[in-house]
Design an enzyme around this catalytic site. Structure first.
Site, mmCIF file in Angstrom:
data_model
loop_
_atom_site.group_PDB
_atom_site.id
_atom_site.type_symbol
_atom_site.label_atom_id
_atom_site.label_comp_id
_atom_site.label_asym_id
_atom_site.label_seq_id
_atom_site.Cartn_x
_atom_site.Cartn_y
_atom_site.Cartn_z
ATOM 1 N N GLY A 20 6.876 -25.541 39.462
ATOM 2 C CA GLY A 20 7.067 -24.715 40.644
ATOM 3 C C GLY A 20 5.798 -24.028 41.095
ATOM 4 C CE1 TYR A 23 6.021 -17.687 48.358
ATOM 5 C CE2 TYR A 23 4.038 -17.644 49.722
ATOM 6 C CZ TYR A 23 5.305 -17.174 49.432
ATOM 7 O OH TYR A 23 5.861 -16.186 50.222
ATOM 8 N N GLY A 24 5.371 -22.094 49.218
ATOM 9 C CA GLY A 24 5.446 -22.646 50.562
ATOM 10 C C GLY A 24 6.080 -24.018 50.587
ATOM 11 C CB VAL A 26 11.597 -25.456 50.292
ATOM 12 C CG1 VAL A 26 13.027 -25.144 49.862
ATOM 13 C CG2 VAL A 26 11.148 -24.492 51.390
ATOM 14 C CB ALA A 27 11.281 -29.871 47.297
ATOM 15 C CB SER A 28 7.285 -27.376 44.720
ATOM 16 O OG SER A 28 6.576 -26.907 43.596
ATOM 17 C CD GLU A 174 -3.913 -28.334 51.366
ATOM 18 O OE1 GLU A 174 -2.996 -28.906 50.753
ATOM 19 O OE2 GLU A 174 -4.683 -27.507 50.823
ATOM 20 C CG HIS A 250 0.688 -30.681 53.435
ATOM 21 N ND1 HIS A 250 0.970 -31.091 52.151
ATOM 22 C CD2 HIS A 250 -0.421 -29.911 53.337
ATOM 23 C CE1 HIS A 250 0.085 -30.576 51.316
ATOM 24 N NE2 HIS A 250 -0.767 -29.850 52.018
ATOM 25 C CG ASP A 252 2.373 -35.282 54.834
ATOM 26 O OD1 ASP A 252 2.873 -34.175 54.574
ATOM 27 O OD2 ASP A 252 1.762 -35.959 53.977
ATOM 28 C CG ASN A 363 6.989 -31.452 41.022
ATOM 29 O OD1 ASN A 363 7.274 -30.264 41.041
ATOM 30 N ND2 ASN A 363 6.106 -31.954 40.182
ATOM 31 C CB CYS A 369 3.647 -36.784 49.334
ATOM 32 S SG CYS A 369 4.074 -35.350 50.341
#
Length: 446
Positions: A20, A23-24, A26-28, A174, A250, A252, A363, A369
């Protein structure tokens, strides 16, 4: 002369875990501290690579990073044997320790920005590794990423490599997650779209309030200069700050392009109509398809949850386009309905193909990605390290390598096991031999 777009997917590393850290994303955050399955994750990634190869595309693979990053931990003051360094870091600074164990290099959309030779002033393919300064765990990657890229694209007649931008938030970069390219054909000059979240040197401009804007306007300009891009072939686009604050970390995650198609959510950009007009003007008279998804059809929340826009749009050998989507898109009624209708409309996208990449999705990363896009002609492709391309035999070798070296289950506590470091280094040493990369990792160079 033939032209191709090759997707180089990141091979998931042996320490794939859910800490985790992002930050930013959500899935992670939602899956933090869950047990992971590195072997399954690596095999899911390889299966996607093989599937695209079987569709008739040229598919490549990028090696993962060395993790845990003992060298970063030593720079931060942890001393003694490798086992002692791991133990100290885990006990005294667990968040730093977890960051140094991240397998996030699997998301190679963040590895670099790539400009094909048709766009650059010197007629070479240019690579700039992303500095990823916004997240400590990702900021550890650029040097080794550059080593790996240079080992694969190793002929300076055709390829130019740049050092990553300064390690400072003013030039937060990025990579290709915030960059796409539109063109009529892969071999023709195109329009490169650089998307940013904020201005680093002008705080009066719009910016998100909840989550960080990771990529700056100044970084976009710097990469365009390094690559020798003509202003007539570049469009700078600011991401909608409100959509970043909804978890779209991001570009994408909210738009994707391929050849003459830009597939985007209506909330993706600031000043959308002005941006689209500039893209069309620079693209020229040839047909350009802007496919807008409105909020009523698919909410931003559903787009983030399913990664509708973190799909890949690929051009098949017959010229038709297909969307490579995670199974989460198929399982969501609004998104699956939208995609089913999309392939019946008057656009080049005629197929949707679903793949299981759940280990990555949990993740915070979908199919887009996992890949770095490199457009090349046949001479440039011939100059690539051929051991980095997926063939039936190389796919089999890499699967056997994963079976030999990867664990089935990995918990956060397992990361401080000294044996895991030994296993990872043994695996990576063998991988560099399979892919003929030479000594790209610090432990090989020590």
């Amino acid at each position: 002369m033939q032209h191709f777009e090759v997707n180089f997917d990141g091979l998931v590393g042996p320490t794939h875990n859910y800490a985790g850290l992002s930050y930013g994303n959500v899935a992670s955050l939602n899956n933090a501290n869950a047990s992971s399955n590195p072997k399954q994750a690596a095999k899911q990634g390889l299966q996607k690579m093989k599937a695209l190869s079987d569709l008739g595309l040229t598919q490549g693979v990028l090696a993962p990073q060395e993790r845990p990053d003992i060298y970063a931990l030593r720079r931060l003051g942890f001393t003694g044997s490798d086992a002692r360094v791991l133990e100290q870091a885990y006990q005294q600074a667990p968040q730093i320790f977890l960051a140094c164990c991240s397998a996030s290099s699997m998301w190679t959309a963040n590895a670099a920005t790539v400009s094909p030779s048709a766009d650059t002033s010197d007629g070479r393919v240019h690579f700039t590794p992303a500095n990823l300064t916004n997240k400590f765990h990702r900021s550890l990657e650029p040097k080794v990423t550059g080593n790996i890229l240079q080992a694969i694209f190793n002929d300076d007649k055709y390829f130019a490599h740049h050092q990553h931008l300064p390690d400072n938030e003013h030039f937060g970069d990025e990579g290709a997650a915030n960059h796409t390219r539109l063109c009529s054909q892969y071999g023709h000059s195109g329009v490169e779209l650089f998307v940013y979240g904020r201005y680093a040197f002008d705080s009066s401009k719009p910016a998100p309030q909840k989550y960080p804007a990771r990529h700056t306007f100044e970084a976009c300009q710097a990469v365009a200069r390094l690559h020798g891009l003509n202003d007539d072939g570049v469009v700078y686009i600011q991401q909608n700050p409100d959509v970043i604050d909804q978890g779209v970390f991001h570009n994408d995650v909210i738009s994707v392009g391929n050849q003459n198609v830009l597939f985007y959510h209506e909330q993706a950009f600031l000043h959308t109509e002005r941006v689209l007009a500039e893209i069309q003007q620079k693209f020229g008279d040839e047909q350009l398809h802007f496919i807008k998804v409105d909020t009523q059809s698919v909410s931003v929340a559903d787009a983030v949850k399913t990664y509708l826009f973190n799909t890949q749009i690929i051009t098949l050998p017959n010229g038709e386009m297909a969307i490579i989507a995670p199974t989460e898109c198929e399982e969501n009624p609004a998104v699956s309905s939208y995609l089913a209708n999309l392939v019946t409309t008057d656009t080049p996208i005629k197929h949707v193909k679903y793949y299981d990449v759940k280990q990555s999705m949990q993740n915070g990363g979908g199919p887009a990605c996992l890949r770095l896009r490199v457009a090349m002609n046949d001479q440039e492709l011939g100059a690539v390290n051929q051991n980095a391309l997926i063939t039936d035999s190389q796919f089999e070798r890499l699967n056997q390598w994963v079976d030999k070296h990867y664990r089935d289950v990995l918990t956060v506590k397992d990361l401080c096991d000294p044996q895991l470091l030994v296993e990872s280094r043994t695996a990576l040493d063998e991988l560099t031999q399979i892919m003929k990369l030479g000594s790209v990792y610090p432990f090989q160079q020590a």
